[in-house]
Write an enzyme that holds these catalytic residues in place. Structure first.
Site, PDB file in Angstrom:
ATOM      1  CB  SER A  96      36.642  31.081  42.427  1.00 31.24           C
ATOM      2  OG  SER A  96      37.799  30.267  43.410  1.00 31.24           O
ATOM      3  CG  ASP A 208      42.608  28.781  37.313  1.00 28.33           C
ATOM      4  OD1 ASP A 208      43.280  29.173  38.600  1.00 28.33           O
ATOM      5  OD2 ASP A 208      41.306  28.971  37.525  1.00 28.33           O
ATOM      6  CG  HIS A 235      41.502  31.561  40.017  1.00 23.45           C
ATOM      7  ND1 HIS A 235      40.839  30.206  39.850  1.00 23.45           N
ATOM      8  CD2 HIS A 235      40.511  32.058  41.124  1.00 23.45           C
ATOM      9  CE1 HIS A 235      39.871  30.166  40.770  1.00 23.45           C
ATOM     10  NE2 HIS A 235      39.920  31.009  41.629  1.00 23.45           N
TER      11      HIS A 235
END
Length: 264
Positions: A96, A208, A235
């Site tokens: 991320s 995601d 995610h």
């Protein structure tokens, strides 16, 4: 045991190590502590020397100046951790926002990065499909019941409460949280990707909600030596999808060691 690196501005950056072998630096996401890597880090430590750390403003690391937070500055903190650990070059895995940081690390300090893994990340929020505003609102709510579905499969979360708790538990002030959000939001790696020379694996979830798949496709297209691996996941795919761990592990291991390790 927790140790501390000293960033360029003197801010202490907390880090830990486990395992032996080729170093692997794990760079966590926005406002996520190093212990959030949980079983992913533990599993990689069977084959590698795994180094995790807290971003500035998170848990045991110092606050620094939140007004100066940026993904590029966070990459300098990562270099400080490598220096403190005595590591000349490491495989780098970023999740991320950590993947945004890892892009700068690989572009600005290519000699420090062996292989690069970018998971559930992007070169910038405007590089592809817009985030779902409802998902962003859930993320910013701070309410765990709203955040968990953004990251994890429901059944996995129900049966792994300790791993979920480790991922979401962290200590951070409001200025630090605002600084992290701004750093991630303002990241623009459009001109960075072509400068990345490390062999790169882009790992992305097909479902995601925070960073839609086209963001991963852009990374794989624009980084010169990159491969895209897509999984039926969201995610937090590095924790709830076992195939992600095996794919990353196989990518980082030398070819001759892959079979030996699987049959050990």
């Amino acid at each position: 045991m927790t140790e501390f690196a000293s960033a360029d501005d003197g801010t202490p950056i907390a880090y830990e190590e486990q395992g032996v072998g080729v170093p692997v630096l794990l760079i966590a996401g926005q406002a996520t502590g190093m212990h959030g890597w949980g079983p992913f880090a533990d599993a990689l430590a069977r084959d590698f020397r795994v180094i995790t750390y807290d971003h500035r403003g998170i848990d045991e690391s110092g606050l620094g100046d939140p007004a100066q937070y940026s993904t590029r500055a966070f990459a300098d903190d990562a270099v400080a951790v490598l220096d403190a650990a005595g590591v000349a070059a490491a495989h780098v895995v970023g999740h991320s926002m950590g993947g945004r940081v890892a892009q700068w690390l690989a572009a600005d300090h290519p000699e420090r990065v062996r292989r690069l893994v970018l998971m559930a990340t992007t070169s910038g929020d405007r590089s592809a499909s817009r985030r779902d505003p409802a998902a962003v609102a859930d993320l910013l709510s701070g309410v765990r019941e709203r955040m968990v579905p953004l990251f994890f499969d429901g059944e996995w979360a129900r049966t792994h409460p300790a791993d979920v708790d480790r991922f979401f538990t962290r200590t951070a002030s409001r200025p630090a949280l605002r600084g992290h959000f701004a750093a991630s939001r303002d990241h623009d790696g459009a001109d960075v990707l072509a400068r990345i020379r490390a062999e790169t694996l882009v790992v992305h979830g097909a479902h995601d909600p925070l960073t839609p798949l086209p963001h991963g496709e852009v990374l794989a297209e624009r980084i010169p030596d990159a491969t895209l691996a897509v999984f039926d996941a969201g995610h937090g795919l590095h924790l709830d999808t076992p195939e992600v761990l095996e794919t990353v592990r196989a990518f980082l291991l030398p070819a001759g060691q892959r079979v030996a390790s699987r049959t050990a």
